[in-house]
Design a protein around this motif. Structure first.
Motif, PDB file in Angstrom:
ATOM      1  N   ILE A 141       8.657  14.305 -63.378  1.00 10.35           N
ATOM      2  CA  ILE A 141       9.575  13.843 -62.196  1.00 10.35           C
ATOM      3  C   ILE A 141      10.666  14.720 -62.112  1.00 10.35           C
ATOM      4  O   ILE A 141      12.099  14.767 -62.815  1.00 10.35           O
ATOM      5  CB  ILE A 141      10.232  12.370 -62.545  1.00 10.35           C
ATOM      6  N   ILE A 146      13.760  10.444 -57.670  1.00 12.75           N
ATOM      7  CA  ILE A 146      14.063   9.333 -58.467  1.00 12.75           C
ATOM      8  C   ILE A 146      14.437   8.142 -57.921  1.00 12.75           C
ATOM      9  O   ILE A 146      13.889   7.090 -58.459  1.00 12.75           O
ATOM     10  CB  ILE A 146      15.375   9.799 -59.100  1.00 12.75           C
ATOM     11  N   HIS A 163      15.579  15.888 -55.690  1.00 15.37           N
ATOM     12  CA  HIS A 163      15.334  15.291 -57.014  1.00 15.37           C
ATOM     13  C   HIS A 163      15.960  13.859 -56.975  1.00 15.37           C
ATOM     14  O   HIS A 163      15.153  12.978 -57.438  1.00 15.37           O
ATOM     15  CB  HIS A 163      15.905  16.111 -57.954  1.00 15.37           C
ATOM     16  N   ARG A 164      17.141  13.595 -56.460  1.00 17.75           N
ATOM     17  CA  ARG A 164      17.711  12.082 -56.315  1.00 17.75           C
ATOM     18  C   ARG A 164      16.855  11.347 -55.450  1.00 17.75           C
ATOM     19  O   ARG A 164      16.548  10.329 -55.801  1.00 17.75           O
ATOM     20  CB  ARG A 164      19.041  12.410 -55.683  1.00 17.75           C
ATOM     21  N   LYS A 185      12.189   4.851 -58.972  1.00 16.39           N
ATOM     22  CA  LYS A 185      12.836   3.498 -59.292  1.00 16.39           C
ATOM     23  C   LYS A 185      12.493   2.210 -58.303  1.00 16.39           C
ATOM     24  O   LYS A 185      12.326   1.218 -58.844  1.00 16.39           O
ATOM     25  CB  LYS A 185      14.487   3.705 -59.181  1.00 16.39           C
ATOM     26  N   ASP A 222      14.380   3.840 -68.631  1.00 16.03           N
ATOM     27  CA  ASP A 222      15.141   4.995 -67.928  1.00 16.03           C
ATOM     28  C   ASP A 222      16.291   5.073 -68.829  1.00 16.03           C
ATOM     29  O   ASP A 222      16.931   5.892 -69.380  1.00 16.03           O
ATOM     30  CB  ASP A 222      15.339   5.306 -66.737  1.00 16.03           C
ATOM     31  N   PHE A 245      13.751  11.570 -66.284  1.00 13.77           N
ATOM     32  CA  PHE A 245      13.411  12.194 -65.087  1.00 13.77           C
ATOM     33  C   PHE A 245      13.831  13.624 -65.241  1.00 13.77           C
ATOM     34  O   PHE A 245      14.194  14.374 -64.398  1.00 13.77           O
ATOM     35  CB  PHE A 245      14.504  11.444 -63.954  1.00 13.77           C
ATOM     36  N   SER A 246      13.695  14.106 -66.363  1.00 11.36           N
ATOM     37  CA  SER A 246      13.981  15.444 -66.530  1.00 11.36           C
ATOM     38  C   SER A 246      12.901  16.544 -66.285  1.00 11.36           C
ATOM     39  O   SER A 246      13.194  17.808 -66.490  1.00 11.36           O
ATOM     40  CB  SER A 246      14.406  15.733 -67.874  1.00 11.36           C
ATOM     41  N   TYR A 270       4.744  10.492 -57.805  1.00 15.59           N
ATOM     42  CA  TYR A 270       5.667   9.870 -56.706  1.00 15.59           C
ATOM     43  C   TYR A 270       4.833   8.963 -55.855  1.00 15.59           C
ATOM     44  O   TYR A 270       5.216   7.845 -55.643  1.00 15.59           O
ATOM     45  CB  TYR A 270       6.065  11.117 -55.878  1.00 15.59           C
TER      46      TYR A 270
END
Length: 326
Positions: A176, A234, A230-231, A238, A247, A254-255, A157
């Motif tokens: 991630i 991500i 999590h969102r 991005k 991606d 992102f799993s 991150y």
């Protein structure tokens, strides 16, 4: 008469023996006291010597650092270990180091050397935001993340805010995802015949209590909290990496999976293979490294350990620990 004389002689002999024994014991006690005094003296002398040495060499070390910073250089900041409050890689420490590095007029570039499994999303977010702010404020100073052994979760991150990311071909990069874990002791309590009594003023106040059965609606709610975090994670990655991420071709990016540096390069998670020395020399153009990492003294670490409350550790053990980027 003879008997009285013998008795008197024996009595005198006993007195002399007791006096001799008393002198011997007193001499032993005095010797112990003398040895104790000398021991205290030498211990005090040792402490004085150590503190004197610290006082003597600290200015010399500071002078050496100042001399190094007086010439053009590459600033180095370490992010090592868990990213969490009161840890070496806390936001306070890393942000303070970043500001000092960017504000130095002799800094020609900054390297964030990362070896971390991640940690707090809040602490990671603080550092991420500060990197982007400093980059905008000092557009002539580039910041490069160099991942050594591990740059996962919250550590990635942070890295995604850099101008570019470098790693070794065998480095571990990515992960991630968000996790939150605890234990469930309901079955154990039933076997032991122990009842759990919790009194709250809110219907879901104790929803993370590991001694009570889970409720479907509370589990779904907690999952929504993790999904939201999590969102956010991500979206930040991005924003930092942009079109360099593959991606669309690799939805598992992102799993929560983790890849080697060689694989990460193909996925767009990193920009190139490299290390601290090669980036300073070949990318920034200043091979001279100056370490800006905040260094905690043993006294600082002891104070922090002392200040950690028992209640906090019990809360973590009982399942009240927040989400972690791991």
């Amino acid at each position: 008469m003879s008997d009285e004389w013998n008795a008197s002689t024996a009595s005198n002999g006993d007195d002399k023996s007791w006096k001799l024994l008393e002198k011997t014991l007193l001499a032993g006690v005095q010797e112990q006291r003398r040895a104790r005094r000398w021991g205290i003296f030498f211990k005090a002398l040792t402490f004085i010597y150590l503190f004197g040495a610290i006082a003597l060499f600290s200015p010399a070390l500071n002078l050496q650092k100042s001399a190094a910073r007086s010439a053009n250089h590459t600033a180095l900041i370490e992010v090592r270990g868990m990213i969490a409050d009161q840890e070496a890689a806390s936001a306070d420490n890393v942000v303070g180091s970043l500001r000092a590095a960017f504000e130095d007029t002799k800094t020609k570039g900054v390297i964030l050397r990362i070896n971390s499994p991640g940690g707090s999303p809040v602490q990671s977010g603080y550092i991420y935001d500060e990197i982007r702010r400093l980059r905008a404020e000092h557009p002539d100073i580039k910041l490069y993340a160099v991942i050594t052994d591990l740059g996962a979760s919250g550590a990635y991150y942070i890295a995604s805010a850099a101008d570019a990311i470098y790693a070794d071909k065998a480095s571990l990069v990515g992960s991630i995802g968000v996790t939150a874990a605890s234990f469930g002791f309901v079955g154990v309590m039933e076997k032991l015949g122990v009842d759990r009594r919790v009194y709250t003023s809110g219907e879901h106040k104790a929803f993370l209590d590991p001694f009570q059965p889970q409720k479907d609606e509370e589990t779904r709610f907690w999952q929504s909290v993790l999904d939201t975090t999590h969102r956010q994670f991500i979206a930040s990655v991005k924003q930092g990496r942009g079109e360099r991420l593959k991606d669309t071709e690799h939805p598992e990016l992102f799993s929560g999976l983790i890849w080697s540096g060689e694989q990460a390069l193909k996925l767009g998670l990193i920009d190139a293979l490299g290390n601290t020395s090669s980036v300073a020399r070949d990318v920034i153009g200043e091979k001279e490294l100056v370490d800006y990492t905040v260094k905690e003294t043993p006294f600082d670490r002891f104070a922090k350990k002392l200040g950690s409350s028992v209640a906090e550790h019990i809360a973590i053990w009982a399942g009240f620990q927040g989400p972690a980027l791991r």
